[in-house]
Design an enzyme around this catalytic site. Structure first.
Site, PDB file in Angstrom:
ATOM      1  N   CYS A 129       0.873  -1.178   0.000  1.00 14.06           N
ATOM      2  CA  CYS A 129       0.000   0.000   0.000  1.00 14.06           C
ATOM      3  C   CYS A 129       0.911   1.230   0.000  1.00 14.06           C
ATOM      4  O   CYS A 129       1.632   1.476   0.972  1.00 14.06           O
ATOM      5  CB  CYS A 129      -0.901  -0.016   1.227  1.00 14.06           C
ATOM      6  SG  CYS A 129      -1.969   1.432   1.316  1.00 14.06           S
ATOM      7  N   CYS A 173      -4.875   6.018  -4.225  1.00 14.58           N
ATOM      8  CA  CYS A 173      -4.189   4.721  -4.118  1.00 14.58           C
ATOM      9  C   CYS A 173      -2.761   4.947  -4.593  1.00 14.58           C
ATOM     10  O   CYS A 173      -2.533   5.233  -5.774  1.00 14.58           O
ATOM     11  CB  CYS A 173      -4.898   3.681  -4.979  1.00 14.58           C
ATOM     12  SG  CYS A 173      -4.045   2.110  -5.044  1.00 14.58           S
TER      13      CYS A 173
HETATM   14  N1  LIG Z   1      -6.434  -2.397  -2.239  1.00 15.69           N
HETATM   15  C1  LIG Z   1      -5.062  -2.683  -2.534  1.00 15.69           C
HETATM   16  C2  LIG Z   1      -4.137  -2.423  -1.383  1.00 15.69           C
HETATM   17  C3  LIG Z   1      -4.100  -0.984  -0.944  1.00 15.69           C
HETATM   18  C4  LIG Z   1      -3.454  -0.023  -1.942  1.00 15.69           C
HETATM   19  C5  LIG Z   1      -3.314   1.341  -1.343  1.00 15.69           C
HETATM   20  N2  LIG Z   1      -4.501   2.071  -1.123  1.00 15.69           N
HETATM   21  C6  LIG Z   1      -2.201   2.175  -1.939  1.00 15.69           C
HETATM   22  O1  LIG Z   1      -2.136   3.364  -1.560  1.00 15.69           O
HETATM   23  O2  LIG Z   1      -1.362   1.668  -2.665  1.00 15.69           O
HETATM   24  C7  LIG Z   1      -4.906  -4.144  -2.958  1.00 15.69           C
HETATM   25  O3  LIG Z   1      -5.725  -4.999  -2.551  1.00 15.69           O
HETATM   26  O4  LIG Z   1      -3.944  -4.453  -3.661  1.00 15.69           O
END
Ligand SMILES: N[C@@H](CCC[C@H](N)C(=O)O)C(=O)O
EC number: 5.1.1.7
Length: 278
Positions: free
Chosen positions: A81, A212
């Site tokens: 993340c 993200c």
């Molecule tokens: N939902 C993603 C993991 C989280 C990613 C995050 N919000 C970021 O900032 O990179 C997954 O399941 O791969």
């Protein structure tokens, strides 16, 4: 249970200090903590645990003091993340558990080097994005082509021509599960200037979020490729990109064999869950 609430470009997290790995953090407990109506509310949980107490053999061998145990809002586990690791680093410095400077954080995707001052933005070396070919997502019956990129976790970055606000992301975009057997984070982006894009994202395990970090790097890769196919899986274009997300702005630097993400990391509250609630 003690918690801290923080965010990076409004991608928000419940941080759980668990230095010695004493917490039995079930998927159900994570989902209840992240519930925005009946819990604290967040896109995910960051459990802060010493790497040697991670409880995951593949992680425990990594040469870093701290492991970011990241969980999505639905309780599922993810490899990495990008916003979370900045907030994680900010928490460690704020709590006096690490000095400002440069050091590695262990994640399920391997080590990530953070550069963190006493305050302000945090920079993360995100490693080499891996180009995996093309893919497709559907939103409200419309199909969008995109670029599949691994940032340790899976992404599909789709360039769109419509205003991003027009996309209905109330529901998960459709994708071919044989192409993405582990699921996928789907980004939609538009060019707004020279090396400058805006994006929205629908995250695996969390739904639409306001940012993200790993997704912003995937989008920078897709934007930099501009429809061309790279010569090798990690032989990608270089350059600095500004990525606007609903929750703010980050900078992505694509370099030979690696990438960097720089952006805010903010701690906003701390407290205790009520005894017996979870
Ligand atoms: N939902 C993603 C993991 C989280 C990613 C995050 N919000 C970021 O900032 O990179 C997954 O399941 O791969």
């Amino acid at each position: 249970m003690r918690f801290i609430k923080g965010h990076g470009t409004e991608n928000d997290f419940v941080i759980l200090p668990d230095p010695d790995g004493a917490l039995d953090l079930t998927a159900d407990a994570v989902a209840r903590l992240c519930d925005r109506h009946a819990g604290i509310g967040a896109d995910g949980v960051l459990r802060v645990v010493r790497t040697k107490s991670a409880g995951e053999p593949a992680v425990e061998v990594l040469p870093a003091e701290w492991f970011m145990d990241y969980r999505n809002a639905d309780g599922s586990v993810a490899e990495m993340c990008g916003n979370g690791v900045r907030v994680f680093a900010r928490y460690l410095v704020d709590a006096g558990l690490a000095e400002p400077g440069e050091w590695d954080v262990a994640t399920r995707a391997g080590l990530r080097r953070v550069t963190v001052g006493a305050s302000g933005d945090v920079r993360v070396e995100m490693s080499a994005p891996v180009y995996l070919g093309e893919g497709e997502a559907t939103v409200a019956g419309e199909t969008f082509g995109g670029v599949r990129v691994s940032m340790g976790n899976p992404h599909l970055a789709c360039r769109v021509d419509v205003p991003l606000a027009e996309l209905d992301l109330c529901h998960a975009p459709g994708f071919d599960p044989s192409v993405f057997p582990e699921g996928v984070n789907v980004e939609f982006f538009r060019t707004v200037g020279e090396r400058h894009v805006e994006m929205r994202v629908y995250e695996r395990g969390s739904g639409e979020t306001r940012s993200c970090g790993t997704g912003t790097v995937a989008v920078a890769v897709a934007a930099a490729l501009g429809g061309s196919v790279p010569r090798g899986l990690t032989d990608l274009p270089t350059g600095e990109w500004t990525v606007d997300v609903p929750g703010g702005r980050v900078t992505v630097s694509l370099e030979a064999g690696t990438s960097y993400l720089t952006g805010p990391a903010v701690l906003v509250a701390e407290g205790e869950t009520r005894p017996g609630w979870l």
